[in-house]
Write an enzyme that holds these catalytic residues in place. Structure first.
Site, PDB file in Angstrom:
ATOM      1  N   ASP A   1      82.313  -1.930  -3.156  1.00 26.31           N
ATOM      2  CA  ASP A   1      81.985  -1.257  -2.566  1.00 26.31           C
ATOM      3  C   ASP A   1      81.286  -0.081  -3.625  1.00 26.31           C
ATOM      4  OD1 ASP A   1      83.712  -1.420  -0.338  1.00 26.31           O
ATOM      5  OD2 ASP A   1      85.176  -0.534  -0.675  1.00 26.31           O
TER       6      ASP A   1
ATOM      7  N   HIS B   1      89.506   8.814  -4.460  1.00 28.11           N
ATOM      8  CA  HIS B   1      89.485   7.629  -4.763  1.00 28.11           C
ATOM      9  C   HIS B   1      89.597   6.969  -6.014  1.00 28.11           C
ATOM     10  CE1 HIS B   1      90.012   7.021   0.023  1.00 28.11           C
ATOM     11  NE2 HIS B   1      88.511   7.316   0.002  1.00 28.11           N
TER      12      HIS B   1
ATOM     13  N   GLY C   1      86.901   2.717  -3.653  1.00 31.19           N
ATOM     14  CA  GLY C   1      86.367   3.343  -2.199  1.00 31.19           C
ATOM     15  C   GLY C   1      85.170   4.139  -2.569  1.00 31.19           C
TER      16      GLY C   1
ATOM     17  N   ASP D   1      84.282  12.686   6.145  1.00 32.59           N
ATOM     18  CA  ASP D   1      84.437  11.242   7.553  1.00 32.59           C
ATOM     19  C   ASP D   1      85.140  11.830   8.553  1.00 32.59           C
ATOM     20  OD1 ASP D   1      86.180  11.146   5.578  1.00 32.59           O
ATOM     21  OD2 ASP D   1      85.721   9.783   4.710  1.00 32.59           O
TER      22      ASP D   1
END
EC number: 3.5.1.98
Lengths: 910, 494
Positions: free
Chosen positions: B99, B141, B149, B264
């Protein structure tokens, strides 16, 4: 379409016609039946098991226009291995227990230990199936009511209608609402969606009753891993410790410290613009316009620019890009918001300032290189740079890329991509599924004849005589949804006796049935409204592995072996194909037939596996006996011709009950058919014919009928097809011939509407993907088959698929051709009898399940029936046995032919 | 809602023109380019000229290790795509690779994002600004020794640590669709930072943020998690955001606020599953802004980049208190905003799985937790009323307000001494540390619930009426802003 409605419904593929988004349904219906990515839905994989609950992850249109849904699986309690269910319960109780013990008065020690105990739980179970549940009591709803009295302090108590208020029945039903999330993803045809539901993560503030009271709502708290067979709480954790928290949280500075604060703003930031200046907005705007005009002029002076931007407009546009504006703002700031200074700096002695961004900086050839590179490497800009544009920096390339995305070139590419992406749907419309399982359509006059339930064949398996119509509506499913004509039994779920429809349920020997509401409840929630012995039966069924195939597949198709359903057998096989072979060899059951009929007849258009196999009816001893003994009741011939008509069971049963008392030996005698007439060998007949022939006109005229002795036979110079070598056991060793489809695909030609006589070519053509064929192909093919003998059997089957397409596209090209008649397709110039279809029993070759053609049958029209009547029964029978043979019957009057043409044959898929 | 010219704040905005050119890698949803798109929109909307624009410094390793472990930062500093293979073990340990890929300029990117937030925090500390914006930050994160993240360095934590030098209590609010786990974890055991996160919970990254995660040790009840389900729309969001934040403000009484504006949570996000519009998202900013506390706004998630830049542009305008037209101005990336080229977006018709009852229950439960807070340390009774008075008295007398920030600061300073009190208070220092069981005396305060709700309602009403107080240090700027106001190109389209 002349297709009867009931068939249409059973016809999975046809539902695709409704996928169009702009269908004319009314709005409310639209939204209800519009399924989107992210929706939670019921999936029907088998009529005999409850719906499966899935979440749509993706909707993809397949090449043949079907929509497939990629779905995330949720499991019910009943789907879990029993060990895990027990563990889940145990730990839920444990967590409830734990919660209870924590009174406010309890010591701090205990609280301190808490996080550890949670962890221990997981580690302890490390060996077996693992359950990790946070001590928080999530999922603690299972605790028995005996804990009611205690704990006026637990979390749940603040919840109105919390766990403690659940009674036994509610707790039972609650189990049906609990799901287990899995990360397992599978793909299913979207047509199997049977409605929406709602799955949410259980939040402890919620009352469980709120789930019970709401239709179609489920909750989950644990995650089930089918591969490792573990249960986990779907929860991360915030770790505590000096390794995780910020240490040295600064104390608030004292005034003195603040004075001495080493933090200097000028070290941390650079001012590039401030609103504190004396310029008006208008002045700033003016300055921006001026700097753009300077830029335009600079472009006019600049050679490379004037090539790139031959027109003034283009120069002006290039000068209006943001880089010029940012530069203008920076200039203003640099010159202390003094307009004249700033203006002067725009036109230094070296010439007017020219600001160009990557977009403009790059030459056409560089742009081409970039596009080429992008094509080759995708968006791997580091590689693009090193291999294609080493003189650019990575930042140049990236900046250019994002600007390039605004260009037409990108838009074009995107369009291409968009077309490609069209197969990914956002939503799909699936009409309500109205078909009810066949067993309910005629509950009292079930078409299954319970012949000799007391009588058993070798396996003790009840024998059922199907009236040859498993295609249309019948069930011969071992898994239990066998509606035997039982009546009068109360509903197993609610003990009610009134229901518009009844549904057979549970293991067949129990002969349970459910009323409509209970059936719906069972399908949705996988259990009965009240706890009952059946639950045990259900469980037991699972434990003994006698669960239906769908069930085991539901859990983990890959991990569960396929197990034989026959109670006394229970053998396991890795592949379904092996299982079916086992069925065929050991139990004499044609699984394909069973699966096909189970799927086709009893409500689900398809079983889990997409079987397209044909079926055949294996007549048992009893069936044959019945046919012989009560032909009057059975009216075999009529029944065969009209397989969709139910047989009058009552009279049959009456007869058969008598039969049932007879011993197998007696039955065998009864069933024994007339001895087959001994047939002479063909050579004998030939010789006889040669001998018999009276006075030959010329000597030797009939010689050819005489058998040449082997010695006299002429040996070929070269053996073109030598006999294969013999294996030690005497069988011939054949080399494997490549699969038909592979070979055929090579010779695809566009469909030709006119009948072509080159048979070979036509035969090859028929393996075109299902969709591409427009029915004309098939008909032409049928019409031009050589009258001599059958082509490969598979070809035969596939041909029969075509009429479906003639239904869908009644292409005028087809018209000159006579439609198939009594299973034969004809050419107008030939007789309206061509090639009837053969059933799968004629097929020797083992075809993969997916490749297997669809079931098919011809519906005899009045016309055909009339024609049949003109045939002698011997002739008819012979025709049936040798379907490829041409029948010699007198030409029909033309008017007959015309009407025949208008008819279509009915094909049933699945 | 029209803002008074008086509500014009001194806004500082941090941006480095390089930030848009960092690239996480092919197919990676995180695109720093969205920050540049926002920047270009701001320029062409004429918002650029209304704020102070700063290029942040690159945060030094020293600054970053104020929170992060030395090893981790050393690793980040040395890792490059071309030497990745030498760091296999460490990459695994620090969760870098999947990620959080290693990309060109990774460390610089972290430096810029962290540098912006730290500079912004210092700016607020020095009272050189009322609102600071760093859209390049918000990487909530990142953990102490672990990337997560798409976040490597937690600029928010660094910023808050900076703020804590001048503020006794800092409130962190997170409206990203993902749980703000990095920030929550960093301050899980302290009562000086309250973290409030509104996020989707349930089979969703990062898996934390349960309603029952409320902090530990001294920090118990100082972590507030609002677990939400798919399809949150503007209305539901406001219905939970406003009461919770009001209550938090009332009980926690922070002296600075950090708002993570992860975009988001907007409708149509590539990774998100909420259904907020730009307006609904911006309402949160608007609401927090009304408290007139030193206010740091940072970016965060947001993976449908055209909407992210729309959202952050709008939120910048909200911070500035100047309305902007719905018609997007032409800019280098104009084509990204097709086919409508409008600022505002419409929600989709996705189902909202958050029923009013569900939200109500969550709210009730959180209120219960907030009741457990030692009512903004009793010792500070003298200090706090004035803060409250700001709100209450503002209607009657605007003149009173100019002074209230400074006294508050002074009092905060004093609080430091009393700090020891509050620490050793009823919570019982050592015993509660690392204690994660929070079930004990949960419902003791339940009876007070109804009363509490009423209180909030009235608070909200009062909030609407707040005008806001001109500050002394603002006066020179004020003349400017009124000038601007007069000449402002009127593109008012709410």
């Amino acid at each position: 379409m002349p297709m009867p409605a009931e068939y249409h419904e059973g016809h999975g593929n046809h539902e695709n016609a409704n996928f169009a988004l702009g269908s004319t349904q009314d709005a409310s219906n639209m939204t209800a039946n519009m399924y989107r990515v992210g929706d939670y839905v019921y999936f029907e994989t088998s009529t005999s098991s409850p719906y499966q609950i899935r979440r749509i992850e993706e909707l993809n249109k397949t090449a043949n226009g079907n929509v497939e849904a990629k779905v995330m699986c949720f499991f019910r309690r009943r789907d879990l291995p029993s060990t895990l269910v027990m563990l889940a319960d145990k730990h839920q109780l444990a967590s409830a227990e734990q919660q209870r013990s924590e009174s406010p008065a309890s010591t701090q020690n205990q609280k301190l230990e808490n996080p550890d105990t949670t962890k221990e739980m997981t580690s302890k179970d490390g060996i077996g199936p693992k359950v990790m549940i946070k001590g928080g009591g999530k999922g603690g709803w299972l605790k028995a009511p005996l804990s009611e009295a205690q704990e006026p302090h637990g979390m749940e108590d603040s919840v109105p209608g919390g766990v403690t208020e659940l009674n036994t029945k509610q707790r039972h039903q609650m189990k049906h609402r609990e799901l287990f999330l899995s990360r397992q993803v599978e793909t299913m045809p979207a047509t199997h969606i049977r409605g929406k539901c709602c799955v949410t993560l259980l939040n402890e503030t919620e009352s469980l009753l709120s789930y019970l009271n709401k239709e179609d709502s489920f909750f989950y708290c644990l995650v089930f891993d089918p591969a490792q067979r573990t249960l986990l709480a779907d929860k991360g954790e915030i770790r505590v410790g000096s390794r995780y928290q910020a240490i040295d949280i600064p104390a608030v500075l004292t005034a003195a410290e603040k004075e001495a604060d080493s933090r200097k703003l000028q070290d941390l930031e650079t001012l590039v613009w401030t609103p504190r200046h004396n310029l008006t907005d208008r002045q700033i705007d003016q300055f921006l316009v001026i700097s753009r005009s300077v830029g335009t002029f600079a472009r006019a002076l600049d050679c490379s620019s004037s090539i790139k931007q031959p027109s003034l407009h283009m120069s002006a546009a290039a000068a209006s890009r943001d880089i010029t504006l940012f530069h203008a703002m920076d200039t203003l700031h640099l010159h202390g918001y003094d307009l004249s200074n700033a203006l002067a700096s725009l036109v230094p002695s070296t010439g007017p300032v020219l600001c160009r961004d990557e977009m403009e900086e790059w030459s056409a050839s560089e742009a081409n290189l970039f596009e080429e590179a992008l094509d080759k490497y995708g968006k791997d800009f580091a590689d693009i740079r090193t291999d294609f544009l080493p003189w650019k920096t990575l930042k140049n390339v990236i900046e250019y890329y994002y600007m390039w995305k605004t260009t037409d070139r990108y838009v074009q590419q995107k369009r291409v991509k968009a077309v490609e992406a069209e197969s990914k749907l956002k939503q799909v419309y699936i009409p309500n599924y109205n078909k009810t399982p066949a067993s309910t359509t005629a509950p009292s006059t079930a078409t299954i004849v319970p012949l000799g339930n007391s009588n058993s064949n070798s396996n003790g398996k009840p024998t059922n005589i199907l009236n040859g119509n498993s295609n249309g509506s019948m069930v011969a499913d071992n898994s239990g949804i066998l509606m035997v004509g039982v009546s009068g039994k109360p509903c197993e779920g609610c003990q009610g006796l009134q229901s518009p429809q009844w549904y057979a349920w549970g293991p067949s020997h129990m002969q349970y049935r459910l009323c409509q509401p209970c059936w719906t409840y069972w399908k949705k929630y996988g259990g009965l409204k009240v706890p009952s012995r059946i639950d045990d039966v259900d469980l037991e069924r699972k434990r003994t592995g006698a669960g239906s195939d769908e069930e085991s597949k539901g859990i983990s198709g890959a991990h569960r072996p396929h197990r034989c359903n026959v109670p006394t057998c229970g053998k396991e096989f890795k592949l379904k194909a092996h299982l079916s072979r086992h069925y065929a060899s050991t139990h004499g059951v044609d699984l394909r037939g069973a699966a096909g009929s189970g799927g086709g007849g009893s409500g689900s258009p398809r079983p889990v596996m997409k079987t397209r196999s044909a079926f055949y009816l294996r007549t048992s001893l009893l069936a044959r006996a019945a046919r012989r003994l009560c032909p009057a009741q059975l009216r075999t011939r009529h029944a065969a011709r009209a397989p969709h008509q139910p047989v009058n069971t009552m009279s049959l049963r009456h007869f058969c009950v008598q039969l049932a008392s007879k011993s197998p030996a007696e039955l065998r005698i009864l069933a024994r058919a007339v001895r087959p007439r001994p047939r002479p060998r063909v050579t004998d007949i030939a010789s006889r014919l040669g001998d018999l022939n009276p006075e030959p006109q010329l000597p030797g005229d009939w010689d050819w009928l005489m058998l040449t002795t082997p010695a006299q036979r002429k040996q070929p110079d070269r053996v073109s097809f030598p006999r294969p070598p013999k294996a030690p056991d005497g069988s011939l060793l054949y080399e494997r011939v490549p699969n038909k489809p592979e070979v055929d695909r090579l010779t695809l030609t566009p469909p030709q509407p006119q009948p072509v006589m080159s048979t070979q070519q036509n035969i090859l053509k028929r393996t075109r993907p299902f969709d591409e064929i427009n029915g004309s192909d098939g008909i032409a093919l049928n019409a031009t088959l050589p009258p001599g003998g059958p082509p490969a059997k598979r070809i035969h089957h596939a041909q029969q698929l075509h009429p479906k397409h003639t239904l869908e596209h009644p292409a005028p090209a087809v018209l000159p051709l006579a439609p198939p008649l009594n299973g034969r397709a004809t050419h107008p110039h030939t007789l309206p009898h061509g090639v009837p279809l053969s059933r799968s029993n004629a097929r020797k070759q083992v075809i993969s399940w997916m490749d297997a053609p669809d079931d098919v049958y011809f519906r005899a029209t009045e016309q055909i029936k009339r024609v049949r009547r003109t045939l002698a029964s011997v002739e008819l029978r012979r025709a049936a046995r040798k379907p490829w043979r041409r029948l010699s019957i007198p030409l029909h009057p033309p008017h007959l032919q015309r009407t025949v043409r208008g008819e279509d044959m009915v094909v049933i898929l699945d | 809602m029209s803002m008074q010219p008086h509500s014009r704040k001194r806004v500082c905005y941090y941006y480095d023109s390089d930030i848009g050119n960092y690239y996480y890698g092919q197919g990676h949803p995180m695109k720093p380019h969205r920050i540049r798109m926002t920047h270009n929109l701001l320029l062409n909307y004429g918002l650029y000229r209304k704020m102070e624009i700063y290029r942040p410094h690159k945060a030094t390793a020293d600054e970053m290790t104020k929170f992060h472990s030395d090893e981790y930062i050393r690793f980040l500093r040395s890792i490059r795509p071309d030497n990745m293979s030498e760091y296999n073990k460490q990459m695994q340990r620090f969760n870098v690779g999947e990620d959080c890929p290693v990309f060109d300029g990774l460390y610089e990117f972290c430096q810029l994002s962290a540098g912006g937030s730290v500079a912004a925090a210092v700016k607020l500390n020095k009272q050189a600004s009322e609102i600071c914006i760093n859209w390049g930050g918000g990487l909530h994160h990142a953990k102490k020794s672990e990337a997560s993240g798409f976040c490597y360095v937690n600029d928010i934590v660094l910023g808050i640590l900076e703020l804590l030098k001048y503020h006794q209590r800092v409130l962190y609010i997170d409206i990203d669709v993902h749980h703000g786990d990095g920030v929550e974890e960093a301050f899980y055991t302290t009562d000086r930072v309250m973290t409030v996160s509104f996020h989707k919970y349930g089979e969703y990254f990062p898996g934390t943020g349960d309603l029952r995660d409320i902090g530990a040790g001294k920090g118990k009840y100082y972590a507030v998690n609002i677990p939400l389900r798919d399809g949150m729309d503007d209305e539901s969001y406001e219905s939970i955001f406003v009461p919770i934040i009001s209550k938090v403000m009332e009980t926690f009484q922070p002296s600075a606020v950090v708002l993570q504006c992860g975009a988001d949570s907007l409708t149509g996000d590539r990774l998100g599953c909420f259904n907020l519009t730009v307006r609904g998202h911006g309402k949160c900013v608007e609401f927090v802004k009304k408290y007139n506390l030193p206010f740091l706004m940072v970016g965060g998630g947001g993976y449908t980049i055209r909407n992210v830049s729309r959202c952050w542009t709008y939120e910048t305008s909200v911070a500035l208190g100047s309305e902007i037209a719905n018609e997007l101005p032409y800019n280098d990336y104009f084509e990204y905003f097709g086919p409508d080229f409008k600022l505002h977006i419409s929600p989709s018709n996705m189902a909202n799985q958050n029923t009013p009852e569900y939200l109500e229950k969550i709210k009730t439960r959180l209120f219960e937790n907030l009741r457990m807070l030692p009512h903004a340390p009793g010792v500070q009774v003298q200090a706090i009323p004035e803060d409250g008075a700001v709100i209450e008295d503002s209607e009657a007398e605007e003149k009173v307000n100019p002074d209230d920030r400074l006294p508050q600061r002074d009092l905060d300073k004093r609080m430091q001494h009393e700090n020891e009190y509050s620490d050793s208070e009823d919570e019982g220092e050592g015993a509660r540390r690392d204690n994660r069981s929070y079930k004990g005396s949960r419902d003791r305060k339940r009876p007070r619930l109804e009363k509490g709700q009423e209180a909030i309602d009235t608070d909200i009403k009062k909030e609407e009426d707040i005008k806001s107080e001109p500050k002394e240090n603002e006066k020179d700027e004020k003349t400017n802003s009124t000038n601007e106001e007069a000449k402002k190109d009127g593109g008012a389209n709410p």
